[in-house]
Design a protein around this motif. Sequence first.
Motif, short mmCIF file in Angstrom:
data_model
loop_
_atom_site.label_atom_id
_atom_site.label_comp_id
_atom_site.label_asym_id
_atom_site.label_seq_id
_atom_site.Cartn_x
_atom_site.Cartn_y
_atom_site.Cartn_z
N ILE A 627 0.83 -1.20 0.00
CA ILE A 627 0.00 0.00 0.00
C ILE A 627 0.87 1.26 0.00
O ILE A 627 0.58 2.25 -0.69
CB ILE A 627 -0.95 -0.02 1.21
CG1 ILE A 627 -1.91 -1.21 1.11
CG2 ILE A 627 -1.74 1.27 1.30
CD1 ILE A 627 -2.82 -1.20 -0.10
N LEU A 630 2.19 1.96 -3.51
CA LEU A 630 1.18 2.54 -4.40
C LEU A 630 0.90 4.00 -4.05
O LEU A 630 0.65 4.82 -4.94
CB LEU A 630 -0.10 1.71 -4.32
CG LEU A 630 0.02 0.25 -4.80
CD1 LEU A 630 -1.32 -0.46 -4.67
CD2 LEU A 630 0.51 0.18 -6.23
N ALA A 643 -5.35 -0.09 -5.21
CA ALA A 643 -4.76 -1.20 -5.95
C ALA A 643 -5.55 -1.49 -7.24
O ALA A 643 -4.97 -1.74 -8.30
CB ALA A 643 -4.70 -2.45 -5.07
N ARG A 647 -4.12 -1.27 -11.08
CA ARG A 647 -4.16 -2.49 -11.89
C ARG A 647 -4.89 -2.23 -13.23
O ARG A 647 -4.46 -2.71 -14.28
CB ARG A 647 -4.84 -3.60 -11.11
CG ARG A 647 -4.81 -4.95 -11.82
CD ARG A 647 -5.38 -6.07 -10.96
NE ARG A 647 -4.46 -6.43 -9.89
CZ ARG A 647 -4.63 -6.12 -8.61
NH1 ARG A 647 -5.72 -5.44 -8.23
NH2 ARG A 647 -3.76 -6.48 -7.71
N LEU A 679 1.38 -4.07 -6.43
CA LEU A 679 0.16 -4.86 -6.64
C LEU A 679 0.33 -6.28 -6.12
O LEU A 679 -0.61 -6.85 -5.55
CB LEU A 679 -0.18 -4.88 -8.13
CG LEU A 679 -0.63 -3.54 -8.73
CD1 LEU A 679 -0.84 -3.68 -10.23
CD2 LEU A 679 -1.90 -3.04 -8.05
N SER A 682 0.06 -6.22 -2.28
CA SER A 682 -1.24 -5.84 -1.72
C SER A 682 -2.34 -6.82 -2.12
O SER A 682 -3.52 -6.46 -2.11
CB SER A 682 -1.60 -4.43 -2.19
OG SER A 682 -1.63 -4.37 -3.61
N GLU A 683 -1.98 -8.06 -2.48
CA GLU A 683 -3.00 -9.06 -2.77
C GLU A 683 -3.77 -9.40 -1.50
O GLU A 683 -3.23 -9.36 -0.39
CB GLU A 683 -2.35 -10.33 -3.33
CG GLU A 683 -1.74 -10.19 -4.71
CD GLU A 683 -2.81 -10.11 -5.79
OE1 GLU A 683 -3.98 -10.42 -5.49
OE2 GLU A 683 -2.48 -9.72 -6.93
#
Length: 782
Positions: A627, A630, A643, A647, A679, A682-683
């Motif tokens: 996070i 991003l 996110a 994406r 990305l 931050s899954e």
Amino acid sequence: MEILSPSPPPSPRPLLRCGGRREQHHGEAWVHVAVGRSPEKTLGLLRWALRRFGCGRIALLHVHQPSPVIPTLLGKIPAAQATEELVLSHRESEKEEMNKMLHTYLAFCHRAQVQTRLLVTENDQIHYGILSLVDQYRITKLVMGSTPDNYFKLKYGKESLMASNAPAFCQIWFVWRGRHIWTREASAATDNAAPVQYRDDVITTKRIRFSSYNNNTGPVLDEGYLAREALTTVDLNQGIVSDYDRSNDYEANHFNSLSMSDWQDDTESALNSTFWSDSSVHIDTLQLYSKEVLARNARQVMMEAHRSRKEAFAELMKRKETESKAASAFAKIKDSDSAKKHEMKMREELEVVLVATRKQHEDLIKNKERAVSGLDSSKRRLAILDAHAEKIKLRIDEFSEELEVIQSSIESLCQKKLKMQNFREFTMSDMQSATCNFSESFKIWSQGRGCVYKGEIMNRTVMIYKLLCHSIESVRQFQQEVYILSKVRHPHLVTLVGACPEALCFAYEYLPNGTLHDRLFSRCNSRHLPWKIRARIVSEISDALLFLHSCKPQMIVHGNLKLENILLDTECHCKIADFGVSWLFTDDMKDYPSGGSELKGSFPYADPEYKRSKVLTPKSDVYYFGIVILQLLTGKQEPAGLAGEVRRAMSCGKLSSVLDPTAGQWSMEVAGRLAELGLRCSEDSSRDRPDLTHETVRELEQLHLMREERAPSSFLCPIMQEIMHDPQVCADGVTYEGWAIRERMETGQGTAPLNNLKLEQLNLTPNHALRFAIQDWLRHPR
């Protein structure tokens, strides 16, 4: 030499095969000469072939061997590692050089007035290429270079392979410096070759011609090359040979021009002049003879004339053979005289060399005597030096003992100093006096778990983090965590100065530039963070998290990583605060990892995996780290839906539309790699998040040092395809990244990474020159 009678020409023979085609060769077979890249050796082979065979048809056989390495500005590299354009350019230059060389040989053959063909092929092994051409074109006569040792020992050389693997129908002559060394005889005949007797007869016929008659001598045999010139047109790139004659064949044999009909015409004219010249006087007498008698007499006269002609021709041949033998004897006498002169000259030269050798021998003896005397002197000096070395060794031992005492004293003093400076336990009064009894004017910011104050302790500005009393499970646990955190030291972690268990306070070092959150989103702050500094902050955060997760004996999970807990020093280097504190809070407080009561119920920043399991793991810190990445990329404060937005932009190829413009002109390669890492981290599922490893940290460290242009290929590790920081030269001569090649060797793979060949030894040599070049390239301003 065989002398031919003036008989009618032989009957037509089958066409000879040469160069893959059937042609009328007039009985003369092609002689193939294997030519190489050395003009000196090749021209010697051609001269020997012309002297030996004396034919007018020579085929040049050449095998082009491409170079396995490509020259560059940094040295020679394997062709497999070079670019396609560089390899093609080098191959074109090789072909141009080959063409020039072959044109030189063709010009030599043209000057010698011989018909020439050229057979060209390409192969990595020269002897394999020659064998393929011999088999393909059914070559029966081959001349090639050799060395004198091969006359006695044929084991390992190209000549041995040719002698053992060549087809049985091919006869090979090996020549060294214009001298015939040995011959590999043919043991079988090809289906398309003319009979041996026919070839010899034709060659002998074409090599004999008669000179003109003069008043003093009869007809004399003259040996020489055919008066035939062939112009050869060669396409060296395609290997196709075409030829045509510039003049018709000239038969040198004088007697072949005389036919039987000419002799009969001469005889009949003589008879007519004898019998019929005086017809008016003897007409009556001639009538007495019948036609039969006249015919019989005429035949007898013809036979006598024919027999006389044969005897005259045989006598002529004997005379010419005698003259030829006499000329050969004179030539041998001349050669003997020249050999004698050469021997005398060689003897004189050998005598001069012998005198010089004796003088050198005497000089060597004198030098040996001087060397022996110098060695004795050196031995005496060495004995003296050994005595001095023993004394120095005794002194070194004494100094070592004194040094150990001094070092132990220094270590004890350092430990005392660390105990005095690094960590200290404060009292409640110290905390109150430092913050004016926790005055609101000294408060920096508030959190759900407590408040942060600015204070002065021991003439040092510190940050005091006061925890809420109801959030701590026990004071004893607080003391245990304080003891653990006091041992943690890292360049990118805020240093813990001391703690107060009575007031539940931590005292940290003070950083003047505030938090990363204030620097990004504060309206009054006009100083924006460039994208290079943001990329560097990401690498520093990853390094600090990896250190916390690797702490021994107990791993430390931050559990509350966010922009507010990332502080900046005067040079914008980041330091993480509030680490290791999440373990102190009760279960009710752990439900709010974001720390703010205003987020209660929504939890947009909380780890989804932690919401389900209520267990903090290193993957939770990885989620918060994603996070933060991003937010640094986009410059957006709210993490909810961030996110998904990034994406979608990447899937559409419009990543630049979501990048923070205040960071300057982003490098799209750096931004793309950061976005991809953010990305992945931050899954929602912890199983889809990557682990923080040393390789990940190294990759992030390279991002803020990355140039706009690509690094030279020589700076990249052949295994990892990344810029090398510790280049090491392996036994195969290739430079690799140190940790990558060592890891390969530790797994038991003792082979070269590029070609899987067995390495002779596993030692590595540092490539200092390449390491300095890479460092200079990285430091160069963009």
